[in-house]
Design an enzyme around this catalytic site. Structure first.
Site, PDB file in Angstrom:
ATOM      1  N   ARG A 187      -8.235   5.148  -7.705  1.00  0.00           N
ATOM      2  CA  ARG A 187      -7.340   5.260  -6.551  1.00  0.00           C
ATOM      3  C   ARG A 187      -7.033   6.714  -6.216  1.00  0.00           C
ATOM      4  O   ARG A 187      -6.896   7.071  -5.038  1.00  0.00           O
ATOM      5  CB  ARG A 187      -6.046   4.493  -6.827  1.00  0.00           C
ATOM      6  CG  ARG A 187      -6.252   2.988  -6.935  1.00  0.00           C
ATOM      7  CD  ARG A 187      -4.936   2.270  -7.104  1.00  0.00           C
ATOM      8  NE  ARG A 187      -5.128   0.823  -7.164  1.00  0.00           N
ATOM      9  CZ  ARG A 187      -4.120  -0.047  -7.243  1.00  0.00           C
ATOM     10  NH1 ARG A 187      -2.874   0.393  -7.251  1.00  0.00           N
ATOM     11  NH2 ARG A 187      -4.366  -1.340  -7.296  1.00  0.00           N
ATOM     12  N   ASP A 221      11.036   0.095   0.023  1.00  0.00           N
ATOM     13  CA  ASP A 221       9.909   0.193  -0.894  1.00  0.00           C
ATOM     14  C   ASP A 221       9.694   1.672  -1.195  1.00  0.00           C
ATOM     15  O   ASP A 221      10.104   2.538  -0.413  1.00  0.00           O
ATOM     16  CB  ASP A 221       8.643  -0.415  -0.281  1.00  0.00           C
ATOM     17  CG  ASP A 221       7.613  -0.796  -1.339  1.00  0.00           C
ATOM     18  OD1 ASP A 221       7.551  -1.980  -1.717  1.00  0.00           O
ATOM     19  OD2 ASP A 221       6.876   0.097  -1.801  1.00  0.00           O
TER      20      ASP A 221
END
Length: 266
Positions: free
Chosen positions: A24, A136
């Site tokens: 990632r 978030d």
């Protein structure tokens, strides 16, 4: 790198996740123009680039699994157990709205599910105002949540009657996209928040908090600290919903279990 991610976000990064994390991070290597992972890390930790890059780094390493009506039992408990009590107290007190917080909203499936359930309940109970705060740590997923546009296959768990009321289909049917209706979008306010922060810029008289399937990524001390802060934001009689594999065991908080990972503040 793993130590920084855990310190910053609370999320544990064991050696078993090394390959996944490195894969990632290569997105950020390309985006920043770094030569390779070693150069990227050097820029962050030796070259002073961490302040500007931290948010983007967290965006790519965090996992954001979500779906509409996930752990459906919680929404039944909210509707059949919590709401009657909350509304009875609301009628007897000076409350102007039902305040709800989705603490790990990801791309918005959880807060929009809450909005559907509560909008339906409001119609059945003579109308009441609902304010949903959805937060978030990832700015990337919050951007998706704010658009409220989803692939059709993602709405499979939404009951057919709710699909009719609360979802708009794309005029170009070939795109197979749906969007949450404006009245539900107005019920939800999205913002970035890190549960590792010492304080949260959220009201302290909340009726309902959903904090599901995030504590499992934290170590025990971090779990206890986050739970204590969440409890401080619930009004007496307010409800906390955790993931089915999470609990308040050993926390010492003034919360009474009601089953299905649901707790009420005493």
């Amino acid at each position: 790198m793993a130590a920084f991610i855990q310190d910053y976000s609370g999320i544990k990064m064991p050696e078993s996740k090394r390959t996944m994390v490195e894969g990632r991070l290569r997105k950020r290597v390309v985006a920043t123009g770094a030569a390779d992972l070693a150069d990227y890390c050097a820029r962050l930790f030796d070259g002073g680039g961490l302040a500007d890059e931290a948010i983007h780094l967290i965006d790519v390493v965090t996992t954001n699994k979500t779906e509409f009506f996930r752990e459906q039992e919680h929404f039944r408990v909210l509707e059949e157990v919590a709401l009657p009590e909350l509304l009875a107290r609301r009628r007897a007190g000076p409350y102007t709205s039902l305040k709800v917080w989705s603490t790990a909203s990801s791309i918005g499936a959880e807060p929009y599910t809450l909005a559907m359930v509560l909008a339906d309940a409001s119609q059945r109970h003579g109308g009441f105002r609902v304010d949903i705060v959805a937060t978030d740590i990832s700015t990337r997923v919050l951007e998706t949540a704010a658009t409220a546009i989803y692939p059709e296959e993602m709405i499979a768990p939404v009951p057919p009657e709710m699909r009719q009321r609360y979802l708009l289909r794309s005029k170009d049917r070939a795109r197979r996209l749906v969007r949450i209706v404006p009245e539900l979008r107005r019920m939800v306010r999205f913002g970035r928040l890190n549960l590792m922060d010492a304080t949260y810029p959220v009201d302290r008289d909340l009726d309902v908090i959903f904090c599901r399937n995030i504590l499992i990524y934290f170590d025990k001390p971090t779990q206890q600290a986050v739970l204590a802060r969440l409890c401080d934001h619930l009004r007496p009689g307010g409800y906390l919903f955790l993931g089915h594999s999470e609990s308040l065991a050993g926390s010492g908080l003034p919360m009474r279990p009601l089953g299905a990972s649901v707790f009420r503040r005493e």
